[in-house]
Design a protein around this motif. Structure first.
Motif, PDB file in Angstrom:
ATOM      1  N   MET A 396       0.852  -1.181   0.000  1.00  0.00           N
ATOM      2  CA  MET A 396       0.000   0.000   0.000  1.00  0.00           C
ATOM      3  C   MET A 396       0.891   1.235   0.000  1.00  0.00           C
ATOM      4  O   MET A 396       2.019   1.213   0.491  1.00  0.00           O
ATOM      5  N   GLN A 397       0.388   2.304  -0.592  1.00  0.00           N
ATOM      6  CA  GLN A 397       1.174   3.519  -0.770  1.00  0.00           C
ATOM      7  C   GLN A 397       0.701   4.597   0.205  1.00  0.00           C
ATOM      8  O   GLN A 397      -0.505   4.816   0.358  1.00  0.00           O
ATOM      9  N   PHE A 398       1.675   5.283   0.826  1.00  0.00           N
ATOM     10  CA  PHE A 398       1.343   6.303   1.825  1.00  0.00           C
ATOM     11  C   PHE A 398       2.068   7.602   1.505  1.00  0.00           C
ATOM     12  O   PHE A 398       3.261   7.602   1.219  1.00  0.00           O
ATOM     13  N   ASP A 399       1.326   8.691   1.589  1.00  0.00           N
ATOM     14  CA  ASP A 399       1.881  10.001   1.260  1.00  0.00           C
ATOM     15  C   ASP A 399       2.265  10.802   2.499  1.00  0.00           C
ATOM     16  O   ASP A 399       2.770  11.911   2.388  1.00  0.00           O
ATOM     17  N   HIS A 400       2.013  10.235   3.673  1.00  0.00           N
ATOM     18  CA  HIS A 400       2.366  10.913   4.932  1.00  0.00           C
ATOM     19  C   HIS A 400       2.373   9.849   6.025  1.00  0.00           C
ATOM     20  O   HIS A 400       1.531   8.947   6.009  1.00  0.00           O
ATOM     21  N   PRO A 401       3.305   9.918   6.986  1.00  0.00           N
ATOM     22  CA  PRO A 401       3.339   8.873   8.028  1.00  0.00           C
ATOM     23  C   PRO A 401       2.087   8.813   8.879  1.00  0.00           C
ATOM     24  O   PRO A 401       1.762   7.744   9.419  1.00  0.00           O
ATOM     25  N   SER A 402       1.347   9.904   9.004  1.00  0.00           N
ATOM     26  CA  SER A 402       0.106   9.858   9.789  1.00  0.00           C
ATOM     27  C   SER A 402      -0.990   9.069   9.081  1.00  0.00           C
ATOM     28  O   SER A 402      -2.020   8.759   9.687  1.00  0.00           O
ATOM     29  N   ARG A 403      -0.775   8.730   7.809  1.00  0.00           N
ATOM     30  CA  ARG A 403      -1.753   7.932   7.062  1.00  0.00           C
ATOM     31  C   ARG A 403      -1.552   6.435   7.268  1.00  0.00           C
ATOM     32  O   ARG A 403      -2.328   5.633   6.759  1.00  0.00           O
ATOM     33  N   HIS A 404      -0.508   6.065   7.991  1.00  0.00           N
ATOM     34  CA  HIS A 404      -0.207   4.647   8.233  1.00  0.00           C
ATOM     35  C   HIS A 404       0.042   4.474   9.721  1.00  0.00           C
ATOM     36  O   HIS A 404       1.042   4.957  10.262  1.00  0.00           O
ATOM     37  N   ILE A 405      -0.887   3.817  10.417  1.00  0.00           N
ATOM     38  CA  ILE A 405      -0.803   3.666  11.870  1.00  0.00           C
ATOM     39  C   ILE A 405      -0.675   2.181  12.177  1.00  0.00           C
ATOM     40  O   ILE A 405      -1.583   1.396  11.904  1.00  0.00           O
ATOM     41  N   SER A 406       0.472   1.813  12.743  1.00  0.00           N
ATOM     42  CA  SER A 406       0.783   0.405  12.958  1.00  0.00           C
ATOM     43  C   SER A 406       1.640   0.288  14.211  1.00  0.00           C
ATOM     44  O   SER A 406       2.438   1.178  14.512  1.00  0.00           O
ATOM     45  N   SER A 407       1.481  -0.785  14.939  1.00  0.00           N
ATOM     46  CA  SER A 407       2.293  -1.016  16.138  1.00  0.00           C
ATOM     47  C   SER A 407       3.668  -1.497  15.709  1.00  0.00           C
ATOM     48  O   SER A 407       3.815  -2.566  15.140  1.00  0.00           O
ATOM     49  N   GLY A 408       4.692  -0.705  16.006  1.00  0.00           N
ATOM     50  CA  GLY A 408       6.036  -1.019  15.543  1.00  0.00           C
ATOM     51  C   GLY A 408       6.861  -1.804  16.543  1.00  0.00           C
ATOM     52  O   GLY A 408       7.014  -3.010  16.450  1.00  0.00           O
ATOM     53  N   GLY A 409       7.398  -1.102  17.540  1.00  0.00           N
ATOM     54  CA  GLY A 409       8.363  -1.711  18.444  1.00  0.00           C
ATOM     55  C   GLY A 409       7.805  -2.847  19.283  1.00  0.00           C
ATOM     56  O   GLY A 409       8.464  -3.858  19.493  1.00  0.00           O
ATOM     57  N   LEU A 410       6.586  -2.706  19.788  1.00  0.00           N
ATOM     58  CA  LEU A 410       6.030  -3.738  20.652  1.00  0.00           C
ATOM     59  C   LEU A 410       5.338  -4.835  19.851  1.00  0.00           C
ATOM     60  O   LEU A 410       5.273  -5.976  20.306  1.00  0.00           O
ATOM     61  N   GLY A 411       4.843  -4.507  18.668  1.00  0.00           N
ATOM     62  CA  GLY A 411       4.151  -5.508  17.857  1.00  0.00           C
ATOM     63  C   GLY A 411       2.914  -6.040  18.560  1.00  0.00           C
ATOM     64  O   GLY A 411       2.773  -7.234  18.795  1.00  0.00           O
ATOM     65  N   THR A 412       1.975  -5.148  18.869  1.00  0.00           N
ATOM     66  CA  THR A 412       0.824  -5.477  19.704  1.00  0.00           C
ATOM     67  C   THR A 412      -0.330  -6.016  18.875  1.00  0.00           C
ATOM     68  O   THR A 412      -1.018  -5.255  18.172  1.00  0.00           O
ATOM     69  N   MET A 413      -0.570  -7.318  18.943  1.00  0.00           N
ATOM     70  CA  MET A 413      -1.796  -7.844  18.348  1.00  0.00           C
ATOM     71  C   MET A 413      -2.991  -7.249  19.082  1.00  0.00           C
ATOM     72  O   MET A 413      -2.950  -7.038  20.298  1.00  0.00           O
ATOM     73  N   GLY A 414      -4.051  -6.954  18.341  1.00  0.00           N
ATOM     74  CA  GLY A 414      -5.205  -6.271  18.914  1.00  0.00           C
ATOM     75  C   GLY A 414      -5.109  -4.765  18.837  1.00  0.00           C
ATOM     76  O   GLY A 414      -6.023  -4.055  19.275  1.00  0.00           O
ATOM     77  N   PHE A 415      -4.030  -4.247  18.258  1.00  0.00           N
ATOM     78  CA  PHE A 415      -3.809  -2.806  18.155  1.00  0.00           C
ATOM     79  C   PHE A 415      -4.752  -2.142  17.150  1.00  0.00           C
ATOM     80  O   PHE A 415      -5.193  -1.013  17.328  1.00  0.00           O
ATOM     81  N   GLY A 416      -5.052  -2.850  16.060  1.00  0.00           N
ATOM     82  CA  GLY A 416      -5.652  -2.209  14.900  1.00  0.00           C
ATOM     83  C   GLY A 416      -7.033  -1.634  15.120  1.00  0.00           C
ATOM     84  O   GLY A 416      -7.296  -0.475  14.777  1.00  0.00           O
ATOM     85  N   LEU A 417      -7.968  -2.419  15.666  1.00  0.00           N
ATOM     86  CA  LEU A 417      -9.349  -1.963  15.792  1.00  0.00           C
ATOM     87  C   LEU A 417      -9.460  -0.744  16.710  1.00  0.00           C
ATOM     88  O   LEU A 417     -10.028   0.285  16.304  1.00  0.00           O
ATOM     89  N   PRO A 418      -8.918  -0.767  17.925  1.00  0.00           N
ATOM     90  CA  PRO A 418      -9.038   0.448  18.752  1.00  0.00           C
ATOM     91  C   PRO A 418      -8.268   1.636  18.192  1.00  0.00           C
ATOM     92  O   PRO A 418      -8.732   2.778  18.300  1.00  0.00           O
TER      93      PRO A 418
END
Length: 556
Positions: A396-418
């Motif tokens: 997927m293509q992103f034009d700004h980092p605020s357009r892509h929200i993902s759990s990086g360092g901790l890798g938290t399953m369950g992060f996406g919906l909330p």
């Protein structure tokens, strides 16, 4: 004990807290009430604040992160003592690892009961020390306004992070004096001109420089400065998972994501470079692979707001412990040679991610590529953790980092919906898409109730392989195919669950269904749930094996 009535020119601690939140510009906060925080919830009753009742405190914390990530502001979450507070810990740890400014407010048993194993008493200050930037226990009611002001300042200053404020119930009920609000001192930016001069020497002597861009650029509000710097130098660039979108879709020398699941072109260019200009990144192990084989020919200029990052994993020839915005304004702009640009352009052309259409099943990377084209550059995508997270980053293509929200360092399953809930509430006019997996969505599926309560138009794309896909892939590759506890074939009927919360949707299993379904998905006025069946054996490629250098990527 009845709540104390404030005398003239005084207010309760709970009322003071609400006033402090309003003074900080807070409009939306997330939480779940309980006994030890009830006075604060009573003060919220007439406050001009939007409180979002999530259905689990972890969901509330992750929603606050999504809100902070979408706005580049401070997220606020509240919970009661005991299990309410302990349920926040994962969210605080996620914010700590990804440097997200969060203020968490917890209720605590009354001061007289502390240390007696009172009902729902827990030492949340002690528990939080490893996963917060700072933690407070309010012992004097008169200190409460000062502590809240400090908590917000700490959360967003320097390297951002979570701050916890634990407030005993009797402190919330106590009468405190109104005090005039002090004006915050203007922020000053320190510029290390001596180090900038040393950096200029390296930039002028480099033949093959690469800009290595991390999440700190977006968090430091330095996107415009970065793009201006790259445009004036023509320096090839690579991005981390959290840095995706920083360079913009129109920059021709952006090689994309590097690291374990990055593109071969990005990784090979970094291996060939003789200078790394690292901005807002921390040499994460998922980026570097085998550290002593990462960019072996390169000298390093390291820009980061946190001096503790300097030399932590890789020696910096020029450490610039300063604000990225200021550093990029002052950094020497040395044009990059055409030969190196062409070399990197060849890597990009020959080794970019591809997403072919499969004839008889849905290939997840192809589906996500189609979704990205249809959704456009203004859509915001929130991810859970697993194979789908890497496919999103790759395809997927992103034009700004605020357009892509993902759990990086901790890798938290369950992060996406909330996090999608928080992001949608922050920016209601922005198309918000959740990409999740059948393992991850079950971790916080109760927050579908929050979507219904708040009437949010969050588009949910569930990639269902009936497996813990990333774990299964690693077991196949590195554990002789011994697939231990990764079978999720007893998943529930997700569309039935979605419909119970008033969310319409459909199920896809063949590529011929995709085009029309994506159009309906994006055109829906409210939330929409796409349940997509994908093969259990599909993997994320390429992949840097554990203990190997980034030039030793495995292909499918």
């Amino acid at each position: 004990m009845n709540q104390a009535r404030p005398v003239e020119d005084s207010i309760t601690g709970a009322q003071a807290l609400v006033e402090c939140l309003q003074d900080q510009g807070v409009q939306t906060l997330f939480g779940y009430p309980g006994g030890a925080i009830m006075p604060i919830y009573d003060a919220l009753y007439e406050a001009e604040l939007t409180h979002v009742l999530c259905r689990h405190e972890q969901g509330a914390a992750l929603a606050a992160i999504g809100h902070a990530r979408a706005t580049n502001g401070v997220g606020v979450v509240m919970a009661t003592s005991g299990p309410g507070a302990t349920n926040l810990i994962t969210g605080l740890a996620d914010a700590m690892m990804d440097s997200i400014p969060i203020v968490a407010i917890t209720g605590q048993v009354a001061r007289a009961a502390m240390g007696t194993d009172a009902f729902q008493e827990i030492d949340v200050l002690g528990l939080s020390l490893a996963c917060t930037k700072h933690s407070y226990l309010v012992e004097d009611p008169e200190d409460l306004p000062r502590i809240i002001e400090e908590a917000f300042a700490l959360a967003k200053s320097g390297k951002p992070g979570p701050v916890l404020v634990d407030i005993p119930k009797d402190v919330q009920q106590a009468a405190i004096s109104r005090k005039p609000k002090a004006k915050a001192a203007p922020k000053t930016t320190q510029v290390d001109f001596a180090a900038l001069n040393r950096a200029e020497t390296l930039l002028r002597t480099a033949q093959r420089p690469i800009a290595y861009i991390g999440g700190g650029v977006g968090m430091g509000d330095a996107i415009d400065e970065l793009r201006d710097y790259l445009a004036s130098t023509g320096m090839p660039a690579v991005e981390t998972l959290k840095g995706l979108g920083s360079c913009g879709l129109d920059y021709p020398y952006n090689l994309g994501m590097l690291g374990m699941h990055g593109s071969r072109g990005a990784n090979m260019a970094v291996q060939d470079c003789d200078l790394l200009l690292v901005v807002g990144a921390r040499f994460d192990d998922r980026v570097t692979g085998k550290l002593d084989e990462f960019a072996p020919k390169a000298r390093v200029i390291h820009v980061d707001i946190d001096a503790a990052e300097m030399g932590k994993r890789r020696h910096a020839d020029v450490p610039l412990a300063m604000d990225a915005k200021a550093a990029l304004k002052h950094l020497a702009r040395v044009p990059v040679g055409n030969d190196w640009q062409r070399h990197c352009a060849t890597y990009k052309a020959e080794h970019s991610f591809t997403a072919p259409r499969a004839p008889d099943h849905i290939h997840a990377p192809w589906l996500l590529s189609q979704l990205s084209q249809k959704a456009g550059r203004d859509a915001r995508v929130c991810c859970d953790v697993g194979q789908h997270q890497m496919w999103v980053a790759q395809h997927m293509q992103f034009d700004h980092p605020s357009r892509h929200i993902s759990s990086g360092g901790l890798g938290t399953m369950g992060f996406g919906l909330p996090s999608a809930i928080g992001a949608k509430l922050a920016c209601p006019g922005t198309e918000t898409i959740l990409v999740t997996g059948d393992g991850s969505i079950m971790m916080n599926i109760q927050e579908l109730a929050t979507i219904k309560r708040m009437n949010l138009a969050v588009k949910i794309l569930l990639l269902d392989n009936q497996r813990l896909g990333m774990v299964r892939q690693w077991q196949t590759l590195f554990f002789e195919g011994r697939h231990s506890e990764v079978d999720l074939s007893d998943n529930p009927d997700f569309l039935t669950i979605a419909s119970a919360f008033g969310i319409q949707g459909e199920r896809l299993c063949h590529p011929d269904q995709v085009d029309g379904a994506l159009d309906r998905f994006l055109a829906a006025k409210g939330s929409y749930f796409l349940h997509v069946a994908i093969p259990s054996e599909d993997g994320v490629w390429p992949l840097v094996p554990p203990g190997k250098g980034n030039h030793q990527m495995m292909e499918a």
